[in-house]
Design a protein around this motif. Structure first.
Motif, PDB file in Angstrom:
ATOM      1  N   MET A   1       0.840  -1.174   0.000  1.00  0.00           N
ATOM      2  CA  MET A   1       0.000   0.000   0.000  1.00  0.00           C
ATOM      3  C   MET A   1       0.885   1.238   0.000  1.00  0.00           C
ATOM      4  N   THR A   2       0.632   2.117  -0.917  1.00  0.00           N
ATOM      5  CA  THR A   2       1.450   3.329  -1.011  1.00  0.00           C
ATOM      6  C   THR A   2       0.637   4.549  -0.594  1.00  0.00           C
ATOM      7  N   TYR A   3       1.322   5.449   0.067  1.00  0.00           N
ATOM      8  CA  TYR A   3       0.709   6.706   0.487  1.00  0.00           C
ATOM      9  C   TYR A   3       1.814   7.746   0.562  1.00  0.00           C
ATOM     10  N   THR A   4       1.423   8.996   0.563  1.00  0.00           N
ATOM     11  CA  THR A   4       2.384  10.081   0.713  1.00  0.00           C
ATOM     12  C   THR A   4       1.984  10.930   1.918  1.00  0.00           C
ATOM     13  N   ILE A   5       2.980  11.491   2.547  1.00  0.00           N
ATOM     14  CA  ILE A   5       2.781  12.401   3.671  1.00  0.00           C
ATOM     15  C   ILE A   5       3.184  13.788   3.182  1.00  0.00           C
ATOM     16  N   ARG A   6       2.305  14.765   3.361  1.00  0.00           N
ATOM     17  CA  ARG A   6       2.608  16.120   2.894  1.00  0.00           C
ATOM     18  C   ARG A   6       1.900  17.155   3.761  1.00  0.00           C
ATOM     19  N   THR A   7       2.317  18.392   3.614  1.00  0.00           N
ATOM     20  CA  THR A   7       1.645  19.505   4.272  1.00  0.00           C
ATOM     21  C   THR A   7       0.261  19.661   3.651  1.00  0.00           C
ATOM     22  N   ALA A   8      -0.733  19.907   4.483  1.00  0.00           N
ATOM     23  CA  ALA A   8      -2.099  20.069   3.989  1.00  0.00           C
ATOM     24  C   ALA A   8      -2.248  21.362   3.203  1.00  0.00           C
ATOM     25  N   THR A   9      -3.225  21.371   2.304  1.00  0.00           N
ATOM     26  CA  THR A   9      -3.580  22.561   1.535  1.00  0.00           C
ATOM     27  C   THR A   9      -5.057  22.863   1.770  1.00  0.00           C
ATOM     28  N   THR A  10      -5.488  24.003   1.310  1.00  0.00           N
ATOM     29  CA  THR A  10      -6.891  24.384   1.507  1.00  0.00           C
ATOM     30  C   THR A  10      -7.849  23.397   0.848  1.00  0.00           C
ATOM     31  N   SER A  11      -7.413  22.716  -0.183  1.00  0.00           N
ATOM     32  CA  SER A  11      -8.295  21.727  -0.826  1.00  0.00           C
ATOM     33  C   SER A  11      -8.515  20.494   0.054  1.00  0.00           C
ATOM     34  N   ASP A  12      -7.742  20.358   1.132  1.00  0.00           N
ATOM     35  CA  ASP A  12      -7.873  19.219   2.048  1.00  0.00           C
ATOM     36  C   ASP A  12      -8.824  19.497   3.217  1.00  0.00           C
ATOM     37  N   ILE A  13      -9.272  20.717   3.377  1.00  0.00           N
ATOM     38  CA  ILE A  13     -10.028  21.115   4.571  1.00  0.00           C
ATOM     39  C   ILE A  13     -11.248  20.229   4.814  1.00  0.00           C
ATOM     40  N   GLU A  14     -12.067  20.023   3.815  1.00  0.00           N
ATOM     41  CA  GLU A  14     -13.284  19.230   4.015  1.00  0.00           C
ATOM     42  C   GLU A  14     -12.955  17.778   4.385  1.00  0.00           C
ATOM     43  N   SER A  15     -11.971  17.196   3.734  1.00  0.00           N
ATOM     44  CA  SER A  15     -11.563  15.818   4.050  1.00  0.00           C
ATOM     45  C   SER A  15     -11.030  15.707   5.473  1.00  0.00           C
ATOM     46  N   ILE A  16     -10.227  16.680   5.884  1.00  0.00           N
ATOM     47  CA  ILE A  16      -9.696  16.694   7.249  1.00  0.00           C
ATOM     48  C   ILE A  16     -10.856  16.792   8.240  1.00  0.00           C
ATOM     49  N   TYR A  17     -11.782  17.696   7.956  1.00  0.00           N
ATOM     50  CA  TYR A  17     -12.939  17.883   8.838  1.00  0.00           C
ATOM     51  C   TYR A  17     -13.717  16.578   9.005  1.00  0.00           C
ATOM     52  N   LYS A  18     -14.004  15.904   7.911  1.00  0.00           N
ATOM     53  CA  LYS A  18     -14.786  14.660   7.969  1.00  0.00           C
ATOM     54  C   LYS A  18     -14.044  13.575   8.748  1.00  0.00           C
ATOM     55  N   LEU A  19     -12.747  13.480   8.556  1.00  0.00           N
ATOM     56  CA  LEU A  19     -11.955  12.471   9.254  1.00  0.00           C
ATOM     57  C   LEU A  19     -11.942  12.739  10.767  1.00  0.00           C
ATOM     58  N   ILE A  20     -11.703  13.983  11.140  1.00  0.00           N
ATOM     59  CA  ILE A  20     -11.703  14.338  12.559  1.00  0.00           C
ATOM     60  C   ILE A  20     -13.099  14.175  13.157  1.00  0.00           C
ATOM     61  N   ILE A  45      -0.781  18.291   8.643  1.00  0.00           N
ATOM     62  CA  ILE A  45      -0.066  17.378   7.762  1.00  0.00           C
ATOM     63  C   ILE A  45      -1.062  16.278   7.417  1.00  0.00           C
ATOM     64  N   VAL A  46      -1.039  15.795   6.189  1.00  0.00           N
ATOM     65  CA  VAL A  46      -1.973  14.748   5.780  1.00  0.00           C
ATOM     66  C   VAL A  46      -1.240  13.573   5.149  1.00  0.00           C
ATOM     67  N   ALA A  47      -1.910  12.431   5.219  1.00  0.00           N
ATOM     68  CA  ALA A  47      -1.478  11.240   4.485  1.00  0.00           C
ATOM     69  C   ALA A  47      -2.484  11.067   3.356  1.00  0.00           C
ATOM     70  N   VAL A  48      -1.972  10.843   2.155  1.00  0.00           N
ATOM     71  CA  VAL A  48      -2.830  10.709   0.980  1.00  0.00           C
ATOM     72  C   VAL A  48      -2.577   9.352   0.329  1.00  0.00           C
ATOM     73  N   ALA A  49      -3.652   8.615   0.096  1.00  0.00           N
ATOM     74  CA  ALA A  49      -3.586   7.328  -0.611  1.00  0.00           C
ATOM     75  C   ALA A  49      -4.759   7.288  -1.571  1.00  0.00           C
ATOM     76  N   ASP A  50      -4.533   6.736  -2.721  1.00  0.00           N
ATOM     77  CA  ASP A  50      -5.603   6.656  -3.728  1.00  0.00           C
ATOM     78  C   ASP A  50      -6.243   8.020  -3.971  1.00  0.00           C
ATOM     79  N   ASP A  51      -5.419   9.056  -4.015  1.00  0.00           N
ATOM     80  CA  ASP A  51      -5.857  10.433  -4.288  1.00  0.00           C
ATOM     81  C   ASP A  51      -6.840  11.003  -3.276  1.00  0.00           C
ATOM     82  N   ARG A  52      -6.798  10.514  -2.028  1.00  0.00           N
ATOM     83  CA  ARG A  52      -7.667  11.099  -1.001  1.00  0.00           C
ATOM     84  C   ARG A  52      -6.960  11.100   0.346  1.00  0.00           C
ATOM     85  N   VAL A  53      -7.378  12.013   1.190  1.00  0.00           N
ATOM     86  CA  VAL A  53      -6.811  12.133   2.534  1.00  0.00           C
ATOM     87  C   VAL A  53      -7.295  10.957   3.375  1.00  0.00           C
ATOM     88  N   VAL A  54      -6.332  10.187   3.904  1.00  0.00           N
ATOM     89  CA  VAL A  54      -6.666   9.032   4.746  1.00  0.00           C
ATOM     90  C   VAL A  54      -6.118   9.187   6.165  1.00  0.00           C
TER      91      VAL A  54
END
Length: 152
Positions: A1-20, A45-54
């Motif tokens: 399983m591959t994923y990337t760790i990166r600094t979050a961007t404004t496009s991640d806000i809704e995904s972060i909100y739903k996860l939290i 900071i977010v982890a992204v797999a399959d083009d979505r914040v996980v």
């Protein structure tokens, strides 16, 4: 399983909100509003797999060399792949950046943090946290969180 760790961007806000929100609804972490996430997106900071914040993690800088780890959450179907650990290590590396600082967290899951270099301490060691968040918390009288400080 591959994923990337990166600094979050404004496009991640809704995904972060739903996860939290998922974990806040079951009482594992404290809820964060969309506005709070948006105004603090540079510390996420977010982890992204399959083009979505996980996965996500953030911190709060109390200044005076005191940093709190907050809102660590990994989507349940992505548990046991080391994502939480990688998020935590990235955050620690980012905030330390060669400085001598104290990193702490309050959590309902102390075992994870203990496996990753944190040691249990008294909550009273962090009056800044008590005045900032705990005083407004619905669980302040029956708080089940454990305070830990990074020992690395």
């Amino acid at each position: 399983m591959t994923y990337t760790i990166r600094t979050a961007t404004t496009s991640d806000i809704e995904s972060i909100y739903k996860l939290i929100k998922h974990y806040a609804d079951i009482g594992v972490i404290l809820e964060r509003s969309m506005d709070d996430i948006k105004s603090n997106i540079s510390s996420f900071i977010v982890a992204v797999a399959d083009d979505r914040v996980v996965g996500t993690i953030t911190y709060y800088d109390y200044e005076k060399n005191l940093i709190e780890v907050r809102s660590l959450a990994v989507e349940e179907s992505y548990h046991r792949f080391g994502i939480g650990r990688e998020l935590l290590l990235k955050l620690i590396s980012q905030v330390k950046n060669g400085k001598e600082i104290k990193i702490f967290t309050l959590t309902y899951r102390p075992d994870f943090f203990e496996k990753n270099g944190f040691i249990v301490v008294s909550k009273e060691n962090f009056p800044e946290k008590i005045w900032k968040d705990c005083d407004k918390c619905r669980d302040k009288e029956k708080c089940g969180e454990t305070a830990l400080v990074y020992n690395g």
